[in-house]
Design a protein around this motif. Structure first.
Motif, PDB file in Angstrom:
ATOM      1  N   ILE A   1       0.359  -0.974   0.104  1.00  0.00           N
ATOM      2  CA  ILE A   1       0.087  -0.393  -0.202  1.00  0.00           C
ATOM      3  C   ILE A   1       0.601   1.086  -0.046  1.00  0.00           C
ATOM      4  CG2 ILE A   1      -1.881   1.580   1.417  1.00  0.00           C
ATOM      5  CD1 ILE A   1      -2.294  -1.554   2.798  1.00  0.00           C
ATOM      6  N   LEU A   2       0.524   2.385  -0.963  1.00  0.00           N
ATOM      7  CA  LEU A   2       1.166   3.819  -0.907  1.00  0.00           C
ATOM      8  C   LEU A   2       0.159   4.839  -0.810  1.00  0.00           C
ATOM      9  CD1 LEU A   2       3.907   4.936  -1.675  1.00  0.00           C
ATOM     10  CD2 LEU A   2       3.050   5.374  -3.694  1.00  0.00           C
ATOM     11  N   ARG A   3       0.091   5.672   0.279  1.00  0.00           N
ATOM     12  CA  ARG A   3      -0.506   6.317   1.177  1.00  0.00           C
ATOM     13  C   ARG A   3      -0.172   7.758   0.746  1.00  0.00           C
ATOM     14  NH1 ARG A   3      -4.214   3.775   3.815  1.00  0.00           N
ATOM     15  NH2 ARG A   3      -3.775   1.938   4.803  1.00  0.00           N
ATOM     16  N   GLY A   4      -1.211   8.938   0.059  1.00  0.00           N
ATOM     17  CA  GLY A   4      -0.630   9.982  -0.674  1.00  0.00           C
ATOM     18  C   GLY A   4       0.105  10.199  -1.448  1.00  0.00           C
ATOM     19  N   ALA A   5      -0.201   8.991  -2.457  1.00  0.00           N
ATOM     20  CA  ALA A   5       0.816   9.052  -3.149  1.00  0.00           C
ATOM     21  C   ALA A   5      -0.315  10.503  -4.579  1.00  0.00           C
ATOM     22  CB  ALA A   5       0.174   7.851  -4.625  1.00  0.00           C
ATOM     23  N   LYS A   6       0.414  11.085  -5.209  1.00  0.00           N
ATOM     24  CA  LYS A   6       0.651  12.225  -5.768  1.00  0.00           C
ATOM     25  C   LYS A   6       0.431  11.868  -7.548  1.00  0.00           C
ATOM     26  CE  LYS A   6       3.404  15.404  -6.056  1.00  0.00           C
ATOM     27  NZ  LYS A   6       4.461  16.243  -7.132  1.00  0.00           N
ATOM     28  N   GLY A   7      -2.007  12.425  -7.071  1.00  0.00           N
ATOM     29  CA  GLY A   7      -2.218  12.272  -8.287  1.00  0.00           C
ATOM     30  C   GLY A   7      -3.682  11.722  -8.817  1.00  0.00           C
ATOM     31  N   SER A   8      -4.930  11.829  -8.964  1.00  0.00           N
ATOM     32  CA  SER A   8      -5.906  11.315  -8.737  1.00  0.00           C
ATOM     33  C   SER A   8      -6.368  10.141  -9.043  1.00  0.00           C
ATOM     34  CB  SER A   8      -6.906  12.704  -9.643  1.00  0.00           C
ATOM     35  OG  SER A   8      -6.381  12.361 -11.388  1.00  0.00           O
TER      36      SER A   8
ATOM     37  N   ALA B   1       2.627   5.498 -13.650  1.00  0.00           N
ATOM     38  CA  ALA B   1       2.835   4.232 -14.163  1.00  0.00           C
ATOM     39  C   ALA B   1       3.997   3.969 -12.651  1.00  0.00           C
ATOM     40  CB  ALA B   1       3.237   4.402 -15.594  1.00  0.00           C
ATOM     41  N   LYS B   2       5.583   5.252 -13.120  1.00  0.00           N
ATOM     42  CA  LYS B   2       6.038   4.757 -11.996  1.00  0.00           C
ATOM     43  C   LYS B   2       5.943   4.459 -10.704  1.00  0.00           C
ATOM     44  CE  LYS B   2       8.862   7.588 -15.512  1.00  0.00           C
ATOM     45  NZ  LYS B   2      10.240   8.858 -15.383  1.00  0.00           N
ATOM     46  N   THR B   3       4.833   5.159 -10.673  1.00  0.00           N
ATOM     47  CA  THR B   3       4.498   5.203  -9.071  1.00  0.00           C
ATOM     48  C   THR B   3       3.587   4.098  -8.583  1.00  0.00           C
ATOM     49  OG1 THR B   3       3.795   7.243  -8.860  1.00  0.00           O
ATOM     50  CG2 THR B   3       2.604   5.699  -6.995  1.00  0.00           C
ATOM     51  N   VAL B   4       3.105   3.386  -9.993  1.00  0.00           N
ATOM     52  CA  VAL B   4       2.316   1.740  -9.759  1.00  0.00           C
ATOM     53  C   VAL B   4       3.731   0.884  -9.980  1.00  0.00           C
ATOM     54  CG1 VAL B   4       0.876   0.076 -11.055  1.00  0.00           C
ATOM     55  CG2 VAL B   4      -0.227   2.852 -10.621  1.00  0.00           C
ATOM     56  N   ALA B   5       4.856   1.422 -10.699  1.00  0.00           N
ATOM     57  CA  ALA B   5       6.263  -0.007 -10.773  1.00  0.00           C
ATOM     58  C   ALA B   5       6.476  -0.150  -9.342  1.00  0.00           C
ATOM     59  CB  ALA B   5       6.225   0.416 -11.592  1.00  0.00           C
ATOM     60  N   LYS B   6       6.381   0.504  -8.553  1.00  0.00           N
ATOM     61  CA  LYS B   6       7.039   0.803  -7.598  1.00  0.00           C
ATOM     62  C   LYS B   6       6.235   0.096  -6.286  1.00  0.00           C
ATOM     63  CE  LYS B   6       9.616   5.489  -7.833  1.00  0.00           C
ATOM     64  NZ  LYS B   6       9.884   6.559  -7.277  1.00  0.00           N
ATOM     65  N   VAL B   7       5.019   0.397  -6.756  1.00  0.00           N
ATOM     66  CA  VAL B   7       4.282  -0.487  -5.530  1.00  0.00           C
ATOM     67  C   VAL B   7       3.767  -1.750  -5.517  1.00  0.00           C
ATOM     68  CG1 VAL B   7       1.574  -1.036  -4.323  1.00  0.00           C
ATOM     69  CG2 VAL B   7       2.600   1.603  -5.313  1.00  0.00           C
ATOM     70  N   LEU B   8       4.246  -1.912  -6.823  1.00  0.00           N
ATOM     71  CA  LEU B   8       4.103  -3.442  -7.613  1.00  0.00           C
ATOM     72  C   LEU B   8       5.840  -3.995  -6.999  1.00  0.00           C
ATOM     73  CD1 LEU B   8       2.896  -5.800  -9.105  1.00  0.00           C
ATOM     74  CD2 LEU B   8       3.839  -5.105 -11.783  1.00  0.00           C
ATOM     75  N   GLN B   9       6.922  -3.466  -7.396  1.00  0.00           N
ATOM     76  CA  GLN B   9       7.565  -4.189  -7.016  1.00  0.00           C
ATOM     77  C   GLN B   9       7.585  -4.423  -5.153  1.00  0.00           C
ATOM     78  OE1 GLN B   9      10.395  -5.619  -8.659  1.00  0.00           O
ATOM     79  NE2 GLN B   9      10.778  -4.515 -10.097  1.00  0.00           N
TER      80      GLN B   9
ATOM     81  N   ARG C   1      -3.150   0.366  -3.685  1.00  0.00           N
ATOM     82  CA  ARG C   1      -3.153  -1.243  -3.177  1.00  0.00           C
ATOM     83  C   ARG C   1      -3.326  -2.090  -4.388  1.00  0.00           C
ATOM     84  NH1 ARG C   1      -4.274  -3.293   2.210  1.00  0.00           N
ATOM     85  NH2 ARG C   1      -4.525  -5.786   1.598  1.00  0.00           N
ATOM     86  N   VAL C   2      -1.810  -2.511  -4.117  1.00  0.00           N
ATOM     87  CA  VAL C   2      -1.412  -3.895  -5.720  1.00  0.00           C
ATOM     88  C   VAL C   2      -1.539  -5.306  -4.428  1.00  0.00           C
ATOM     89  CG1 VAL C   2      -0.261  -4.754  -7.032  1.00  0.00           C
ATOM     90  CG2 VAL C   2      -0.454  -2.012  -7.117  1.00  0.00           C
ATOM     91  N   THR C   3      -2.067  -6.273  -4.697  1.00  0.00           N
ATOM     92  CA  THR C   3      -2.051  -7.760  -3.913  1.00  0.00           C
ATOM     93  C   THR C   3      -2.018  -8.292  -5.057  1.00  0.00           C
ATOM     94  OG1 THR C   3      -4.251  -6.569  -2.805  1.00  0.00           O
ATOM     95  CG2 THR C   3      -3.373  -9.262  -2.672  1.00  0.00           C
TER      96      THR C   3
END
Length: 274
Positions: A133-140, A171-179, A231-233
């Motif tokens: 989980i990444l909270r407070g990510a920049k973006g809508s 996409a870069k933010t989602v890649a970090k959460v996925l890693q 949140r990525v599971t």
């Protein structure tokens, strides 16, 4: 005066936190000494008498610790745990010095998958999925949801390819959460990375920061800087994924236009037109 009062209030809160933590640690030490003394003095007590205290003490600090050695958990379930408990009780009654359960190393995760583990965080043992989980990510949330729709249901490698190839900023933010989710699954749960699938990828609305928007004629308005919770599971499965990704090494449209332009330029120079 207000600033002076706020500083004093912060000092009082800090002192209160420190005293609370010290009292909690002193209580834990007292309970552990009392349990050790009762075990040493009582020889007729059953092995399961102190099992609730062991499980509570092991999970008191939020980590997985086991009062038995890793060899005791051989996948047989309750029988192995009872044997380990009886062994530890016999050692305590014989007068040997006991080791604090908070200092004992946890059992390897690969040997405990699918087995019942007394004192673990869940009764089912090791889970087959992991989340990040990444909270407070920049973006809508709308922009995140549009991209998470692409990676949902893919293999983790295919999802990372989508993140690398996408020109979107989220996409870069989602890649970090996925890693991070992959690391949790491999390191904490002992899952196989080659069989991981993105089972769910969701986004929630975070705090919307209000900022000043400059308008004409000396006026000003309000603008919002949205924040989101991502949140990525990932889940280990042997079934075929619902969607796959194919990467084609084709020529990009702008590269094709440049190549054709250079060819026309060479033809014009050869004909003496340019």
């Amino acid at each position: 005066p207000r600033q002076r009062h706020s500083v004093a209030r912060r000092r009082r809160r800090k002192t209160h936190r420190a005293s609370t933590m010290s009292r909690m640690l002193a209580t834990l030490r007292t309970l552990h000494r009392a349990s050790s003394s009762v075990r040493a003095s009582t020889s007729t007590a059953s092995p399961s008498t102190f099992a609730p205290f062991d499980g509570w003490l092991h999970t008191a600090r939020g980590v997985r610790s086991f009062h038995a050695s890793p060899r005791a958990f051989d996948g047989k379930g309750d029988q192995a745990s009872e044997d380990a408990t009886s062994t530890s009780s016999a050692a305590s009654s014989s007068g040997e010095p006991g080791v604090s359960p908070l200092r004992q190393a946890p059992a390897p995760t690969n040997a405990l998958r699918g087995a019942f583990i007394p004192g673990a965080l869940t009764d089912e043992g090791i889970s087959e999925s992991a989340s990040a989980i990444l909270r407070g990510a920049k973006g809508s949330p709308k922009k995140f949801s549009a991209f998470l729709r692409l990676v949902r249901g893919l293999r983790v490698d295919d999802a990372l390819i989508q993140c690398d190839m996408s020109p979107k900023r989220v996409a870069k933010t989602v890649a970090k959460v996925l890693q991070s989710a992959i690391g949790n699954a491999v390191n904490n749960q002992g899952l196989d990375r080659e069989r991981l699938v993105v089972s769910s990828a969701t986004v929630g609305k975070g705090e919307y920061l209000r900022r000043v928007s400059i308008h004409g004629r000396g006026r000003a308005g309000v603008m919002h800087r949205p924040r989101s919770h991502v949140r990525v599971t990932v889940e280990e499965t042997d079934a075929a994924p619902k969607r796959t990704v194919e990467v084609f090494d084709d020529e990009m449209p702008w590269e094709r236009r440049r190549r054709l332009g250079r060819a026309k330029q060479a033809i014009a120079e050869a004909a003496g037109i340019v």
